[in-house]
Design a protein around this motif. Structure first.
Motif, PDB file in Angstrom:
ATOM      1  N   GLN A 162       0.831  -1.209   0.000  1.00  0.00           N
ATOM      2  CA  GLN A 162       0.000   0.000   0.000  1.00  0.00           C
ATOM      3  C   GLN A 162       0.867   1.261   0.000  1.00  0.00           C
ATOM      4  O   GLN A 162       0.546   2.257  -0.676  1.00  0.00           O
ATOM      5  N   THR A 163       1.966   1.212   0.736  1.00  0.00           N
ATOM      6  CA  THR A 163       2.886   2.357   0.757  1.00  0.00           C
ATOM      7  C   THR A 163       3.533   2.565  -0.615  1.00  0.00           C
ATOM      8  O   THR A 163       3.673   3.705  -1.092  1.00  0.00           O
ATOM      9  N   GLN A 164       3.938   1.475  -1.261  1.00  0.00           N
ATOM     10  CA  GLN A 164       4.510   1.574  -2.603  1.00  0.00           C
ATOM     11  C   GLN A 164       3.494   2.144  -3.597  1.00  0.00           C
ATOM     12  O   GLN A 164       3.844   2.937  -4.480  1.00  0.00           O
ATOM     13  N   HIS A 165       2.258   1.750  -3.455  1.00  0.00           N
ATOM     14  CA  HIS A 165       1.215   2.264  -4.349  1.00  0.00           C
ATOM     15  C   HIS A 165       1.043   3.762  -4.153  1.00  0.00           C
ATOM     16  O   HIS A 165       0.962   4.537  -5.133  1.00  0.00           O
ATOM     17  N   ALA A 166       0.994   4.193  -2.904  1.00  0.00           N
ATOM     18  CA  ALA A 166       0.848   5.620  -2.633  1.00  0.00           C
ATOM     19  C   ALA A 166       2.085   6.402  -3.093  1.00  0.00           C
ATOM     20  O   ALA A 166       1.968   7.518  -3.628  1.00  0.00           O
ATOM     21  N   LEU A 167       3.268   5.797  -2.892  1.00  0.00           N
ATOM     22  CA  LEU A 167       4.502   6.458  -3.313  1.00  0.00           C
ATOM     23  C   LEU A 167       4.569   6.593  -4.838  1.00  0.00           C
ATOM     24  O   LEU A 167       4.988   7.634  -5.383  1.00  0.00           O
ATOM     25  N   GLY A 168       4.131   5.554  -5.548  1.00  0.00           N
ATOM     26  CA  GLY A 168       4.098   5.631  -7.006  1.00  0.00           C
ATOM     27  C   GLY A 168       3.152   6.705  -7.502  1.00  0.00           C
ATOM     28  O   GLY A 168       3.470   7.440  -8.461  1.00  0.00           O
ATOM     29  N   ASP A 169       1.995   6.828  -6.881  1.00  0.00           N
ATOM     30  CA  ASP A 169       1.057   7.896  -7.262  1.00  0.00           C
ATOM     31  C   ASP A 169       1.660   9.279  -7.004  1.00  0.00           C
ATOM     32  O   ASP A 169       1.484  10.214  -7.807  1.00  0.00           O
ATOM     33  N   THR A 170       2.365   9.407  -5.898  1.00  0.00           N
ATOM     34  CA  THR A 170       2.987  10.694  -5.582  1.00  0.00           C
ATOM     35  C   THR A 170       4.082  11.041  -6.585  1.00  0.00           C
ATOM     36  O   THR A 170       4.190  12.189  -7.057  1.00  0.00           O
ATOM     37  N   PHE A 171       4.918  10.062  -6.939  1.00  0.00           N
ATOM     38  CA  PHE A 171       5.961  10.289  -7.951  1.00  0.00           C
ATOM     39  C   PHE A 171       5.343  10.676  -9.302  1.00  0.00           C
ATOM     40  O   PHE A 171       5.844  11.569 -10.007  1.00  0.00           O
ATOM     41  N   ALA A 172       4.262  10.008  -9.665  1.00  0.00           N
ATOM     42  CA  ALA A 172       3.617  10.323 -10.940  1.00  0.00           C
ATOM     43  C   ALA A 172       3.040  11.735 -10.923  1.00  0.00           C
ATOM     44  O   ALA A 172       3.133  12.481 -11.922  1.00  0.00           O
ATOM     45  N   ASP A 173       2.485  12.153  -9.818  1.00  0.00           N
ATOM     46  CA  ASP A 173       1.938  13.509  -9.716  1.00  0.00           C
ATOM     47  C   ASP A 173       3.045  14.565  -9.782  1.00  0.00           C
ATOM     48  O   ASP A 173       2.916  15.596 -10.455  1.00  0.00           O
ATOM     49  N   LEU A 174       4.153  14.287  -9.083  1.00  0.00           N
ATOM     50  CA  LEU A 174       5.280  15.232  -9.126  1.00  0.00           C
ATOM     51  C   LEU A 174       5.931  15.271 -10.508  1.00  0.00           C
ATOM     52  O   LEU A 174       6.489  16.307 -10.913  1.00  0.00           O
ATOM     53  N   SER A 175       5.879  14.159 -11.223  1.00  0.00           N
ATOM     54  CA  SER A 175       6.431  14.152 -12.582  1.00  0.00           C
ATOM     55  C   SER A 175       5.680  15.110 -13.493  1.00  0.00           C
ATOM     56  O   SER A 175       6.278  15.723 -14.395  1.00  0.00           O
ATOM     57  N   GLN A 176       4.387  15.267 -13.259  1.00  0.00           N
ATOM     58  CA  GLN A 176       3.598  16.187 -14.071  1.00  0.00           C
ATOM     59  C   GLN A 176       3.799  17.638 -13.652  1.00  0.00           C
ATOM     60  O   GLN A 176       3.683  18.560 -14.482  1.00  0.00           O
ATOM     61  N   LYS A 177       4.129  17.850 -12.384  1.00  0.00           N
ATOM     62  CA  LYS A 177       4.220  19.220 -11.870  1.00  0.00           C
ATOM     63  C   LYS A 177       5.661  19.736 -11.775  1.00  0.00           C
ATOM     64  O   LYS A 177       5.866  20.901 -11.388  1.00  0.00           O
ATOM     65  N   SER A 178       6.620  18.884 -12.028  1.00  0.00           N
ATOM     66  CA  SER A 178       8.026  19.305 -11.961  1.00  0.00           C
ATOM     67  C   SER A 178       8.704  18.997 -13.290  1.00  0.00           C
ATOM     68  O   SER A 178       9.272  17.903 -13.470  1.00  0.00           O
ATOM     69  N   PRO A 179       8.679  19.920 -14.244  1.00  0.00           N
ATOM     70  CA  PRO A 179       9.266  19.642 -15.571  1.00  0.00           C
ATOM     71  C   PRO A 179      10.754  19.346 -15.509  1.00  0.00           C
ATOM     72  O   PRO A 179      11.242  18.506 -16.264  1.00  0.00           O
ATOM     73  N   GLU A 180      11.476  19.968 -14.559  1.00  0.00           N
ATOM     74  CA  GLU A 180      12.912  19.753 -14.507  1.00  0.00           C
ATOM     75  C   GLU A 180      13.285  18.375 -13.976  1.00  0.00           C
ATOM     76  O   GLU A 180      14.399  17.907 -14.194  1.00  0.00           O
ATOM     77  N   LEU A 181      12.361  17.686 -13.264  1.00  0.00           N
ATOM     78  CA  LEU A 181      12.605  16.329 -12.724  1.00  0.00           C
ATOM     79  C   LEU A 181      11.579  15.323 -13.251  1.00  0.00           C
ATOM     80  O   LEU A 181      11.321  14.308 -12.597  1.00  0.00           O
ATOM     81  N   ARG A 182      11.042  15.621 -14.404  1.00  0.00           N
ATOM     82  CA  ARG A 182       9.982  14.767 -14.937  1.00  0.00           C
ATOM     83  C   ARG A 182      10.475  13.334 -15.173  1.00  0.00           C
ATOM     84  O   ARG A 182       9.800  12.368 -14.795  1.00  0.00           O
ATOM     85  N   ASP A 183      11.642  13.189 -15.778  1.00  0.00           N
ATOM     86  CA  ASP A 183      12.140  11.843 -16.075  1.00  0.00           C
ATOM     87  C   ASP A 183      12.459  11.067 -14.808  1.00  0.00           C
ATOM     88  O   ASP A 183      12.129   9.878 -14.679  1.00  0.00           O
ATOM     89  N   GLU A 184      13.114  11.737 -13.853  1.00  0.00           N
ATOM     90  CA  GLU A 184      13.485  11.048 -12.607  1.00  0.00           C
ATOM     91  C   GLU A 184      12.238  10.583 -11.841  1.00  0.00           C
ATOM     92  O   GLU A 184      12.162   9.442 -11.376  1.00  0.00           O
ATOM     93  N   PHE A 185      11.280  11.509 -11.677  1.00  0.00           N
ATOM     94  CA  PHE A 185      10.029  11.111 -10.997  1.00  0.00           C
ATOM     95  C   PHE A 185       9.276  10.062 -11.816  1.00  0.00           C
ATOM     96  O   PHE A 185       8.633   9.162 -11.255  1.00  0.00           O
ATOM     97  N   GLY A 186       9.373  10.141 -13.088  1.00  0.00           N
ATOM     98  CA  GLY A 186       8.631   9.219 -13.954  1.00  0.00           C
ATOM     99  C   GLY A 186       9.093   7.795 -13.820  1.00  0.00           C
ATOM    100  O   GLY A 186       8.274   6.871 -13.607  1.00  0.00           O
TER     101      GLY A 186
END
Length: 344
Positions: A162-186
Motif C-alpha cells: 500500500q505504501t509503494q502504491h501511494a509512493l508511485g502515485d505521488t511520484f507520478a503527480d510530481l512528474s507532471q508538476k516538476s518539468p525539470e525532474l519529470r524523467d526522474e520522478f517518472g
C-alpha cells in the motif's frame, strides 16, 4: 251427550272435602301433588326419572337421567386425567433414571481421576498411541506458530504494498508538476507501480499459503484432537468401571453381591467396547492426518518458496507462472471492499 255424562261421572269419582282439597286416597293425593308441582315450576330435565314398572312403582326401578349423564362425563374426564398423569409420571421416571445414571457415572470417573492423580489407581496405557498423540499436539503448536508468523508477514507486506502504491502515485503527480525532474520522478513512479503489482501477486500466493495452513491446523488437526479427547474420556470411564468391578470381585459372594458383580460386568463390557472403538478411530484418523499433512505441506512449502524467490529476484514472469501452477486466482483491486449498499 254421552261424553258429558262420562265426564261428569269421572268428576264425581274424585271426592272433595269441605276445604276444597282432595280426598285422603293415597294414590290420588300423590297424583294431585305432582300435578301442582309441575304446574308451578315446570319439569326439571336434570331431575327427570325413567320409571320402570309404571307410575308408583318401587324406587329400584327409578334411574335419574342426571346420574347417567354425570357418570359418563366423569368416566371420560377421569380416563383422560389418568392417561395424562401416567404420561407425566413416565417422563419424570425417565428423567430421574437419566440423572441417576449420569450422577453415578460422574462419581465413578471423578473417583478414578483423583486416584490416578494421587498415584493410587491404575490406568490403561497405550504407549505407542499416546506417543503419537503427543507428537500431534507438539506439531499443532509449531504449526500454529508458523501460521501466526505468516499472518504477520502478510500484514506487514500488505502495508508495504500500500505504501509503494501511494509512493508511485505521488511520484507520478510530481512528474507532471516538476518539468525539470519529470524523467526522474517518472521512472521512479514506474518502478514503484511494478513493485506494487508484483507485491500484490506475492500477496495472493502468501494468502493462499496462510489459508491452507489455517485449514490444516484449525480444522483437520482440531477434528482429530476432538476424537482424541473423546477417546481419553472413554479411557477414563473404562478404567473407572474396571476398578469398580475389581473391587466388587474382591468382596463377598452372596446373592446380592453376585447380582451387583453381574451388573458391573455388563457395564464394564459396554465401556470396553466404547473404548476400543474410539481407540480404533483415533489410530485411523492419525494415519490419515499424517498423510494429508505431508501432502498439503509439500505443496504449500513449494509454493511459498517459489513465490518468495521470484518476487525478490524481480522475476515477474516466474512469479505469475507460480500462481498458475498452483491454480491461484488473484482478486481484482477493490474486490474486498464492500459496496455502498453493504456499508449502509
Amino acid at each position: 251427550m254421552t261424553d258429558s255424562i262420562m265426564s261428569k261421572a269421572a268428576t264425581m269419582e274424585i271426592p272433595i272435602n269441605s276445604n276444597g282439597d282432595t280426598g285422603t286416597l293415597p294414590e290420588d293425593d300423590s297424583l294431585e301433588q305432582d300435578l301442582q308441582q309441575v304446574m308451578v315450576s315446570g319439569p326439571n330435565l336434570n331431575e327427570t326419572s325413567i320409571v320402570s314398572g309404571g307410575y308408583g312403582g318401587t324406587a329400584e326401578g327409578i334411574i335419574p337421567t342426571s346420574s347417567i349423564k354425570g357418570s359418563n362425563m366423569h368416566h371420560s374426564s377421569s380416563s383422560s386425567s389418568i392417561t395424562a398423569e401416567e404420561t407425566t409420571r413416565g417422563v419424570a421416571v425417565e428423567k430421574l433414571e437419566t440423572m441417576k445414571k449420569w450422577g453415578l457415572n460422574t462419581y465413578k470417573c471423578t473417583k478414578q481421576m483423583i486416584s490416578e492423580r494421587f498415584g493410587r489407581g491404575s490406568r490403561t496405557v497405550d504407549l505407542e498411541l499416546e506417543a503419537q498423540i503427543e507428537v500431534l499436539r507438539d506439531t499443532k503448536r509449531k504449526y500454529e506458530n508458523v501460521l501466526r508468523l505468516a499472518r504477520a508477514l502478510t500484514n506487514h507486506f500488505y502495508n508495504m504494498v500500500q505504501t509503494q502504491h501511494a509512493l508511485g502515485d505521488t511520484f507520478a503527480d510530481l512528474s507532471q508538476k516538476s518539468p525539470e525532474l519529470r524523467d526522474e520522478f517518472g521512472y521512479n513512479a514506474e518502478t514503484q507501480k511494478l513493485l506494487c503489482k508484483n507485491g500484490e501477486t506475492l500477496l495472493g500466493a502468501v494468502n493462499f499459503f496462510v489459508s491452507s495452513i489455517n485449514t490444516l491446523v484449525n480444522k483437520t488437526m482440531e477434528d482429530t484432537l476432538m476424537t482424541i479427547k473423546m477417546y481419553e474420556n472413554a479411557r477414563l470411564e473404562f478404567d473407572a468401571y474396571r476398578s469398580d468391578l475389581e473391587e466388587l470381585s474382591l468382596g463377598p459372594r452372596d446373592a446380592v453381591a453376585m447380582a451387583r458383580i453381574e451388573a458391573a460386568q455388563q457395564q464394564y463390557q459396554v465401556q470396553k467396547d466404547k473404548y476400543e472403538r474410539l481407540r480404533s478411530d483415533v489410530i485411523i484418523k492419525l494415519k490419515f492426518l499424517e498423510e494429508n499433512k505431508v501432502k498439503v505441506m509439500h505443496k504449500q512449502l513449494l509454493l511459498f518458496h517459489n513465490a518468495i524467490s521470484a518476487y525478490f529476484a524481480g522475476n515477474q514472469q516466474q512469479l505469475e507462472q507460480t500462481l498458475k501452477q498452483f491454480n491461484i486466482k488473484l482478486r481484482p483491486p477493490g474486490a474486498d471492499k464492500p459496496s455502498w449498499l453493504e456499508e449502509q
